[in-house]
Design an enzyme around this catalytic site. Sequence first.
Site, PDB file in Angstrom:
ATOM      1  N   SER A 136       0.832  -1.213   0.135  1.00 54.06           N
ATOM      2  CA  SER A 136       0.054  -0.062   0.031  1.00 54.06           C
ATOM      3  C   SER A 136       0.879   1.320   0.054  1.00 54.06           C
ATOM      4  O   SER A 136       1.857   1.306   0.556  1.00 54.06           O
ATOM      5  CB  SER A 136      -0.768  -0.139   1.247  1.00 54.06           C
ATOM      6  OG  SER A 136      -1.239   1.091   1.553  1.00 54.06           O
ATOM      7  N   TYR A 149      -0.956  -0.422  10.483  1.00 54.34           N
ATOM      8  CA  TYR A 149      -1.327  -0.771   9.150  1.00 54.34           C
ATOM      9  C   TYR A 149      -0.203  -0.483   8.274  1.00 54.34           C
ATOM     10  O   TYR A 149       0.243  -1.214   7.430  1.00 54.34           O
ATOM     11  CB  TYR A 149      -2.674  -0.162   8.932  1.00 54.34           C
ATOM     12  CG  TYR A 149      -2.912  -0.300   7.444  1.00 54.34           C
ATOM     13  CD1 TYR A 149      -3.359  -1.608   6.669  1.00 54.34           C
ATOM     14  CD2 TYR A 149      -2.882   0.636   6.430  1.00 54.34           C
ATOM     15  CE1 TYR A 149      -3.637  -1.790   5.706  1.00 54.34           C
ATOM     16  CE2 TYR A 149      -3.107   0.308   5.165  1.00 54.34           C
ATOM     17  CZ  TYR A 149      -3.427  -0.783   4.776  1.00 54.34           C
ATOM     18  OH  TYR A 149      -3.588  -1.129   3.260  1.00 54.34           O
TER      19      TYR A 149
HETATM   20  C1  8X3 Z   1      -5.099   1.830   1.357  1.00 56.86           C
HETATM   21  C2  8X3 Z   1      -4.396   2.790   0.908  1.00 56.86           C
HETATM   22  O1  8X3 Z   1      -4.634   5.420   0.972  1.00 56.86           O
HETATM   23  O2  8X3 Z   1      -6.498   4.079   1.755  1.00 56.86           O
HETATM   24  O3  8X3 Z   1      -4.068   0.815   1.435  1.00 56.86           O
HETATM   25  O4  8X3 Z   1      -4.381   4.485   2.936  1.00 56.86           O
HETATM   26  S1  8X3 Z   1      -5.069   4.418   1.890  1.00 56.86           S
END
Ligand code: 8X3
Length: 250
Positions: A136, A149
Amino acid sequence: MKTILITGASAGIGKATAELLAQEKGTRLILTARREEKLKELAATLPCETHLLTFDIRDKAATLAAIRGLPDDWKDIDVLVNNAGLALGLESFDTANPEDWQVMIETNILGLLTLTREILPAMKARGVGHIVNLSSIAGTYHYAGAHVYGASKAFVTYLSLAMRSDLLGTAIRVTNIEPGMVDTEFSIVRFKGDESRADAVYANSEPLHAEDIAETIRWAIAQPAHVNINRIELMATCQAPSGPKVWRQE
Ligand code: 8X3
């Protein structure tokens, strides 16, 4: 025949990737998720052969049993798409729920490690393989409330690059995909079913769609054998690479 295993295939990016890759000639899919019914519904719509595995990637024994129990003619996995993952909560570190951290670490990090460690030796022995890890932008650009996260995704990005070193001299490829916000169940899961909070994340903007990420994965694995796409970072045009800043049309 190319055999592709996709985790977290029951929804979102995993499902869109299954739908796209199922159209490729000579492809068959191993689809894994916790929700068997969703997998069955999806498989019924796909124009290719599928093998479904229902397990929770947080459960190490179940994960290993599922892979070791594959029928002989499904054991040769050519591409592993490590898509299963989630974010939980957006509270500040000091008030966040450590149980959420545990679920994210067990899923995004340990689950991915367990599965990859189980599948990679056979790829190496056959001299064929491509591992695609879904990381991500949160692993590169931190934003408030995404501490664990983001750290779990930074782990995935680092791991993808580090594995390239370990696999140097083999034909095995590793690709790290780093999407920004994508309009999937991601925010509903993060906010534990609070749909209005989830909807607000995408309000008045056009986030990436799961199909955009599927197309990116398709492209990465379609490259010739001598080309390794190390990492791809992609965002919606309305999101800036400095956190989850969303440009909204007035
Ligand atoms: C998710 C991307 O920008 O929503 O992995 O955190 S964001």
